[in-house]
Design a protein around this motif. Sequence first.
Motif, PDB file in Angstrom:
ATOM      1  N   GLN A  44       0.880  -1.362   0.030  1.00  0.00           N
ATOM      2  CA  GLN A  44      -0.004  -0.004   0.042  1.00  0.00           C
ATOM      3  C   GLN A  44       0.828   1.320   0.128  1.00  0.00           C
ATOM      4  O   GLN A  44       0.575   2.245  -0.862  1.00  0.00           O
ATOM      5  CB  GLN A  44      -0.860  -0.059   1.164  1.00  0.00           C
ATOM      6  CG  GLN A  44      -2.068  -1.165   0.989  1.00  0.00           C
ATOM      7  CD  GLN A  44      -2.973  -1.194   2.233  1.00  0.00           C
ATOM      8  OE1 GLN A  44      -2.709  -0.168   3.307  1.00  0.00           O
ATOM      9  NE2 GLN A  44      -3.338  -1.849   2.622  1.00  0.00           N
ATOM     10  N   LEU A  45       1.841   1.261   0.869  1.00  0.00           N
ATOM     11  CA  LEU A  45       2.833   2.466   0.939  1.00  0.00           C
ATOM     12  C   LEU A  45       3.375   2.595  -0.426  1.00  0.00           C
ATOM     13  O   LEU A  45       3.624   3.827  -0.981  1.00  0.00           O
ATOM     14  CB  LEU A  45       3.753   2.289   1.904  1.00  0.00           C
ATOM     15  CG  LEU A  45       3.258   2.527   3.361  1.00  0.00           C
ATOM     16  CD1 LEU A  45       4.098   2.006   4.367  1.00  0.00           C
ATOM     17  CD2 LEU A  45       2.914   3.819   3.804  1.00  0.00           C
ATOM     18  N   LYS A  46       3.958   1.527  -1.127  1.00  0.00           N
ATOM     19  CA  LYS A  46       4.722   1.519  -2.404  1.00  0.00           C
ATOM     20  C   LYS A  46       3.810   2.130  -3.695  1.00  0.00           C
ATOM     21  O   LYS A  46       3.883   2.991  -4.208  1.00  0.00           O
ATOM     22  CB  LYS A  46       5.192   0.277  -2.773  1.00  0.00           C
ATOM     23  CG  LYS A  46       5.859   0.245  -4.145  1.00  0.00           C
ATOM     24  CD  LYS A  46       6.686  -0.875  -4.469  1.00  0.00           C
ATOM     25  CE  LYS A  46       7.475  -0.750  -5.738  1.00  0.00           C
ATOM     26  NZ  LYS A  46       7.277   0.165  -6.435  1.00  0.00           N
ATOM     27  N   ALA A  48       1.000   4.130  -3.083  1.00  0.00           N
ATOM     28  CA  ALA A  48       0.633   5.324  -2.826  1.00  0.00           C
ATOM     29  C   ALA A  48       2.094   6.282  -3.236  1.00  0.00           C
ATOM     30  O   ALA A  48       1.914   7.422  -3.768  1.00  0.00           O
ATOM     31  CB  ALA A  48       0.513   5.643  -1.156  1.00  0.00           C
ATOM     32  N   GLU A  49       3.231   5.690  -3.114  1.00  0.00           N
ATOM     33  CA  GLU A  49       4.260   6.524  -3.410  1.00  0.00           C
ATOM     34  C   GLU A  49       4.506   6.636  -4.918  1.00  0.00           C
ATOM     35  O   GLU A  49       4.924   7.828  -5.647  1.00  0.00           O
ATOM     36  CB  GLU A  49       5.505   5.853  -2.753  1.00  0.00           C
ATOM     37  CG  GLU A  49       7.092   6.650  -3.004  1.00  0.00           C
ATOM     38  CD  GLU A  49       8.195   6.185  -2.343  1.00  0.00           C
ATOM     39  OE1 GLU A  49       9.170   6.026  -2.965  1.00  0.00           O
ATOM     40  OE2 GLU A  49       7.989   5.783  -1.220  1.00  0.00           O
ATOM     41  N   ASP A  50       4.105   5.669  -5.590  1.00  0.00           N
ATOM     42  CA  ASP A  50       4.139   5.397  -7.093  1.00  0.00           C
ATOM     43  C   ASP A  50       3.275   6.468  -7.624  1.00  0.00           C
ATOM     44  O   ASP A  50       3.376   6.928  -8.534  1.00  0.00           O
ATOM     45  CB  ASP A  50       3.731   3.832  -7.608  1.00  0.00           C
ATOM     46  CG  ASP A  50       5.055   3.151  -7.233  1.00  0.00           C
ATOM     47  OD1 ASP A  50       6.208   3.594  -6.695  1.00  0.00           O
ATOM     48  OD2 ASP A  50       4.818   1.923  -7.294  1.00  0.00           O
ATOM     49  N   LYS A  51       2.103   6.526  -7.031  1.00  0.00           N
ATOM     50  CA  LYS A  51       1.055   7.354  -7.428  1.00  0.00           C
ATOM     51  C   LYS A  51       1.364   8.734  -7.200  1.00  0.00           C
ATOM     52  O   LYS A  51       1.089   9.678  -8.122  1.00  0.00           O
ATOM     53  CB  LYS A  51      -0.427   7.067  -6.672  1.00  0.00           C
ATOM     54  CG  LYS A  51      -1.468   7.836  -7.063  1.00  0.00           C
ATOM     55  CD  LYS A  51      -2.776   7.345  -6.527  1.00  0.00           C
ATOM     56  CE  LYS A  51      -3.958   8.109  -7.040  1.00  0.00           C
ATOM     57  NZ  LYS A  51      -5.189   7.675  -6.147  1.00  0.00           N
ATOM     58  N   LYS A  52       2.060   9.188  -5.996  1.00  0.00           N
ATOM     59  CA  LYS A  52       2.572  10.602  -5.830  1.00  0.00           C
ATOM     60  C   LYS A  52       3.547  10.631  -6.962  1.00  0.00           C
ATOM     61  O   LYS A  52       3.507  11.957  -7.457  1.00  0.00           O
ATOM     62  CB  LYS A  52       2.978  10.636  -4.595  1.00  0.00           C
ATOM     63  CG  LYS A  52       3.702  11.990  -3.996  1.00  0.00           C
ATOM     64  CD  LYS A  52       4.304  11.731  -2.505  1.00  0.00           C
ATOM     65  CE  LYS A  52       5.020  13.103  -2.324  1.00  0.00           C
ATOM     66  NZ  LYS A  52       5.500  13.021  -0.996  1.00  0.00           N
ATOM     67  N   ASN A  53       4.518   9.881  -7.124  1.00  0.00           N
ATOM     68  CA  ASN A  53       5.519  10.322  -8.046  1.00  0.00           C
ATOM     69  C   ASN A  53       5.057  10.246  -9.418  1.00  0.00           C
ATOM     70  O   ASN A  53       5.725  10.799 -10.273  1.00  0.00           O
ATOM     71  CB  ASN A  53       6.738   9.057  -7.794  1.00  0.00           C
ATOM     72  CG  ASN A  53       7.392   9.307  -6.821  1.00  0.00           C
ATOM     73  OD1 ASN A  53       7.378  10.349  -5.854  1.00  0.00           O
ATOM     74  ND2 ASN A  53       8.146   8.370  -6.215  1.00  0.00           N
ATOM     75  N   SER A  54       4.037   9.658  -9.936  1.00  0.00           N
ATOM     76  CA  SER A  54       3.691   9.786 -11.201  1.00  0.00           C
ATOM     77  C   SER A  54       2.684  10.917 -11.452  1.00  0.00           C
ATOM     78  O   SER A  54       2.127  11.327 -12.477  1.00  0.00           O
ATOM     79  CB  SER A  54       2.737   8.603 -11.652  1.00  0.00           C
ATOM     80  OG  SER A  54       1.364   8.383 -10.869  1.00  0.00           O
ATOM     81  N   GLN A  57      -1.107  13.067  -7.450  1.00  0.00           N
ATOM     82  CA  GLN A  57      -1.180  13.375  -5.930  1.00  0.00           C
ATOM     83  C   GLN A  57      -2.808  13.769  -5.425  1.00  0.00           C
ATOM     84  O   GLN A  57      -3.407  14.566  -6.503  1.00  0.00           O
ATOM     85  CB  GLN A  57      -0.472  14.644  -5.617  1.00  0.00           C
ATOM     86  CG  GLN A  57       1.041  14.500  -4.950  1.00  0.00           C
ATOM     87  CD  GLN A  57       1.602  15.847  -4.704  1.00  0.00           C
ATOM     88  OE1 GLN A  57       1.598  16.451  -5.626  1.00  0.00           O
ATOM     89  NE2 GLN A  57       1.959  15.646  -3.440  1.00  0.00           N
TER      90      GLN A  57
END
Length: 60
Positions: A44-46, A48-54, A57
């Motif tokens: 889940q954390l990964k 969320a981070e992937d979504k943020k980086n793409s 946000q």
Amino acid sequence: MTKHMTRKQLNSRVVDEIDRNLRQAFDDMAQQPVPDRFTDLLAQLKAAEDKKNSGGQQDA
């Protein structure tokens, strides 16, 4: 030379035995599989981070 151990030698042997037992306990624990709830949380954390980086946000 006597067969009696000095207090320092005895303390050293006790510390060595404690060290061995602690290492064994931690080695055994480190061999256990990671619980599913932790791997799920990491996924889940990964995500969320992937979504943020793409650039996707969202406000929290």
